[in-house]
Design a protein around this motif. Structure first.
Motif, PDB file in Angstrom:
ATOM      1  N   ALA A 169       0.850  -1.192   0.000  1.00  0.00           N
ATOM      2  CA  ALA A 169       0.000   0.000   0.000  1.00  0.00           C
ATOM      3  C   ALA A 169       0.885   1.241   0.000  1.00  0.00           C
ATOM      4  O   ALA A 169       2.039   1.193   0.437  1.00  0.00           O
ATOM      5  N   LEU A 170       0.324   2.343  -0.493  1.00  0.00           N
ATOM      6  CA  LEU A 170       1.070   3.600  -0.538  1.00  0.00           C
ATOM      7  C   LEU A 170       0.262   4.701   0.128  1.00  0.00           C
ATOM      8  O   LEU A 170      -0.943   4.823  -0.112  1.00  0.00           O
ATOM      9  N   THR A 171       0.936   5.518   0.928  1.00  0.00           N
ATOM     10  CA  THR A 171       0.301   6.712   1.485  1.00  0.00           C
ATOM     11  C   THR A 171       0.414   7.844   0.465  1.00  0.00           C
ATOM     12  O   THR A 171       1.092   7.704  -0.568  1.00  0.00           O
ATOM     13  N   ALA A 172      -0.227   8.979   0.796  1.00  0.00           N
ATOM     14  CA  ALA A 172      -0.128  10.141  -0.095  1.00  0.00           C
ATOM     15  C   ALA A 172       1.332  10.563  -0.261  1.00  0.00           C
ATOM     16  O   ALA A 172       1.758  10.945  -1.370  1.00  0.00           O
ATOM     17  N   ALA A 173       2.115  10.469   0.811  1.00  0.00           N
ATOM     18  CA  ALA A 173       3.535  10.850   0.721  1.00  0.00           C
ATOM     19  C   ALA A 173       4.297   9.899  -0.208  1.00  0.00           C
ATOM     20  O   ALA A 173       5.151  10.331  -0.994  1.00  0.00           O
ATOM     21  N   ASP A 174       3.962   8.601  -0.127  1.00  0.00           N
ATOM     22  CA  ASP A 174       4.602   7.621  -1.020  1.00  0.00           C
ATOM     23  C   ASP A 174       4.258   7.928  -2.480  1.00  0.00           C
ATOM     24  O   ASP A 174       5.093   7.794  -3.378  1.00  0.00           O
ATOM     25  N   ILE A 175       3.004   8.304  -2.693  1.00  0.00           N
ATOM     26  CA  ILE A 175       2.559   8.609  -4.059  1.00  0.00           C
ATOM     27  C   ILE A 175       3.351   9.793  -4.613  1.00  0.00           C
ATOM     28  O   ILE A 175       3.828   9.761  -5.756  1.00  0.00           O
ATOM     29  N   LEU A 176       3.527  10.825  -3.786  1.00  0.00           N
ATOM     30  CA  LEU A 176       4.284  12.001  -4.229  1.00  0.00           C
ATOM     31  C   LEU A 176       5.741  11.650  -4.548  1.00  0.00           C
ATOM     32  O   LEU A 176       6.370  12.257  -5.413  1.00  0.00           O
ATOM     33  N   ALA A 177       6.253  10.640  -3.850  1.00  0.00           N
ATOM     34  CA  ALA A 177       7.645  10.240  -4.095  1.00  0.00           C
ATOM     35  C   ALA A 177       7.787   9.471  -5.401  1.00  0.00           C
ATOM     36  O   ALA A 177       8.884   9.388  -5.956  1.00  0.00           O
ATOM     37  N   ARG A 178       6.659   8.924  -5.884  1.00  0.00           N
ATOM     38  CA  ARG A 178       6.750   8.061  -7.077  1.00  0.00           C
ATOM     39  C   ARG A 178       6.180   8.685  -8.341  1.00  0.00           C
ATOM     40  O   ARG A 178       6.401   8.162  -9.431  1.00  0.00           O
ATOM     41  N   LEU A 179       5.393   9.752  -8.186  1.00  0.00           N
ATOM     42  CA  LEU A 179       4.825  10.424  -9.359  1.00  0.00           C
ATOM     43  C   LEU A 179       5.403  11.836  -9.474  1.00  0.00           C
ATOM     44  O   LEU A 179       5.675  12.467  -8.452  1.00  0.00           O
ATOM     45  N   PRO A 180       5.550  12.343 -10.686  1.00  0.00           N
ATOM     46  CA  PRO A 180       6.067  13.710 -10.848  1.00  0.00           C
ATOM     47  C   PRO A 180       4.994  14.779 -10.641  1.00  0.00           C
ATOM     48  O   PRO A 180       5.313  15.952 -10.542  1.00  0.00           O
ATOM     49  N   HIS A 181       3.730  14.394 -10.582  1.00  0.00           N
ATOM     50  CA  HIS A 181       2.639  15.356 -10.479  1.00  0.00           C
ATOM     51  C   HIS A 181       2.662  16.090  -9.136  1.00  0.00           C
ATOM     52  O   HIS A 181       3.054  15.534  -8.122  1.00  0.00           O
ATOM     53  N   ARG A 182       2.207  17.306  -9.152  1.00  0.00           N
ATOM     54  CA  ARG A 182       2.086  18.109  -7.932  1.00  0.00           C
ATOM     55  C   ARG A 182       0.771  18.871  -7.956  1.00  0.00           C
ATOM     56  O   ARG A 182       0.090  18.918  -8.981  1.00  0.00           O
ATOM     57  N   HIS A 183       0.427  19.492  -6.804  1.00  0.00           N
ATOM     58  CA  HIS A 183      -0.811  20.245  -6.693  1.00  0.00           C
ATOM     59  C   HIS A 183      -0.935  21.250  -7.840  1.00  0.00           C
ATOM     60  O   HIS A 183       0.044  21.909  -8.153  1.00  0.00           O
ATOM     61  N   PRO A 184      -2.063  21.368  -8.484  1.00  0.00           N
ATOM     62  CA  PRO A 184      -3.340  20.719  -8.162  1.00  0.00           C
ATOM     63  C   PRO A 184      -3.605  19.461  -8.991  1.00  0.00           C
ATOM     64  O   PRO A 184      -4.770  19.121  -9.230  1.00  0.00           O
ATOM     65  N   PHE A 185      -2.547  18.777  -9.402  1.00  0.00           N
ATOM     66  CA  PHE A 185      -2.771  17.670 -10.329  1.00  0.00           C
ATOM     67  C   PHE A 185      -2.377  16.315  -9.750  1.00  0.00           C
ATOM     68  O   PHE A 185      -2.138  15.363 -10.489  1.00  0.00           O
ATOM     69  N   VAL A 186      -2.280  16.223  -8.428  1.00  0.00           N
ATOM     70  CA  VAL A 186      -2.117  14.905  -7.801  1.00  0.00           C
ATOM     71  C   VAL A 186      -3.522  14.374  -7.545  1.00  0.00           C
ATOM     72  O   VAL A 186      -4.283  14.959  -6.773  1.00  0.00           O
ATOM     73  N   MET A 187      -3.895  13.307  -8.217  1.00  0.00           N
ATOM     74  CA  MET A 187      -5.287  12.875  -8.225  1.00  0.00           C
ATOM     75  C   MET A 187      -5.614  11.797  -7.206  1.00  0.00           C
ATOM     76  O   MET A 187      -6.783  11.518  -6.968  1.00  0.00           O
ATOM     77  N   LEU A 188      -4.608  11.148  -6.639  1.00  0.00           N
ATOM     78  CA  LEU A 188      -4.884  10.007  -5.757  1.00  0.00           C
ATOM     79  C   LEU A 188      -4.572  10.360  -4.307  1.00  0.00           C
ATOM     80  O   LEU A 188      -3.589  11.050  -4.023  1.00  0.00           O
ATOM     81  N   ASP A 189      -5.410   9.883  -3.384  1.00  0.00           N
ATOM     82  CA  ASP A 189      -5.178  10.110  -1.954  1.00  0.00           C
ATOM     83  C   ASP A 189      -4.436   8.948  -1.310  1.00  0.00           C
ATOM     84  O   ASP A 189      -3.699   9.143  -0.344  1.00  0.00           O
ATOM     85  N   ALA A 190      -4.666   7.743  -1.796  1.00  0.00           N
ATOM     86  CA  ALA A 190      -3.997   6.569  -1.223  1.00  0.00           C
ATOM     87  C   ALA A 190      -4.060   5.426  -2.222  1.00  0.00           C
ATOM     88  O   ALA A 190      -4.953   5.377  -3.081  1.00  0.00           O
TER      89      ALA A 190
END
Lengths: 95, 146
Positions: free
Chosen positions: B4-25
């Motif tokens: 499983a991935l937290t929001a922080a894990d997702i940010l570490a693995r995707l280049p997207h940033r606010h307002p275009f990070v679409m997943l919470d977990a």
């Protein structure tokens, strides 16, 4: 069965396979061409049928579904023509 | 193996940033195979200022982007230089939107990898809210030099 009959049957099977492939491509890729107008040695990409790289993924998927034959990244020459796809299927399909 | 991935894990693995990070977990992730993600729809999302004034409906195109980000995470192996490989959305096929998504909804997004060839992978995706179908379709993600 005579050797001549064997050859005749093999030729008929190959013609049927090529026809099935042409129909599969036209229907699966929604090509705006008549399946019967595609020649067996006509290039599928570039100036041939003008397919693109996304279409290769679709062809790989269609061949898997229809023939249970898996094309890998090492087999890119398969997409040269209908005949080349057919050769690959004949050589790799489950017996 | 699923993880499983937290929001922080997702940010570490995707280049997207606010307002275009679409997943919470991400609740389940089997690398290169499948995954399940959650997306919470909030009235605070700035998209509702225009879509639509007085009748907030989450845009279908952003549902596709949400599913694409999950598919990108499914493929997001770490490259030889230690950074995640970035996948690009290459094709959207046969997408259907069957239920409107509104503020307060929690979307469950499921992605399953299919055929892979030439650096491209096709995915079947399904989005539900409380078990009810919201949207489904197919996506292709391309990995450069993949």
């Amino acid at each position: 069965m005579s050797n001549f009959d064997d050859i005749k049957n093999a030729a008929a099977e190959r013609l049927a396979l090529n026809a099935r492939l042409r129909t599969m491509l036209v229907d699966g890729l929604e090509l705006p061409v008549d399946a019967d107008k595609i020649e067996d040695d006509q290039p599928l990409f570039g100036r041939g049928l003008e397919l693109d790289s996304l279409d290769t993924l679709e062809i790989v998927s269609l061949v898997e579904e229809e023939f249970e034959v898996y094309i890998t990244d090492d087999d890119k020459s398969v997409f040269g023509s209908i005949n080349k796809v057919a050769d690959y299927i004949v050589a790799n399909r489950p017996r | 193996m699923s993880s499983a991935l937290t929001a922080a894990d997702i940010l570490a693995r995707l280049p997207h940033r606010h307002p275009f990070v679409m997943l919470d977990a991400v609740t389940e992730l089997v690398p290169s195979h499948s995954g399940t993600a959650l997306k919470n729809i909030s009235i605070s999302d700035p998209v509702f200022a225009g879509h639509f004034p007085g009748e907030p409906i989450y845009p279908g195109v952003l549902l596709i982007e949400s599913a694409a980000q999950l598919c990108g995470l499914i493929l997001a192996e770490v490259g030889a230089d230690g950074s995640p490989r970035i996948g690009y959305l290459a094709s959207v096929k046969k997408f259907r939107f069957v239920t409107l998504v509104r503020p307060g909804d929690q979307i469950r997004i499921e992605g399953l990898a299919g055929t892979h060839f030439g650096g491209m992978t096709d995915f079947t995706v399904k989005l539900t809210v409380n078990g009810k179908d919201v949207a489904s379709g197919s996506l292709v993600i391309a990995l450069p030099n993949g």
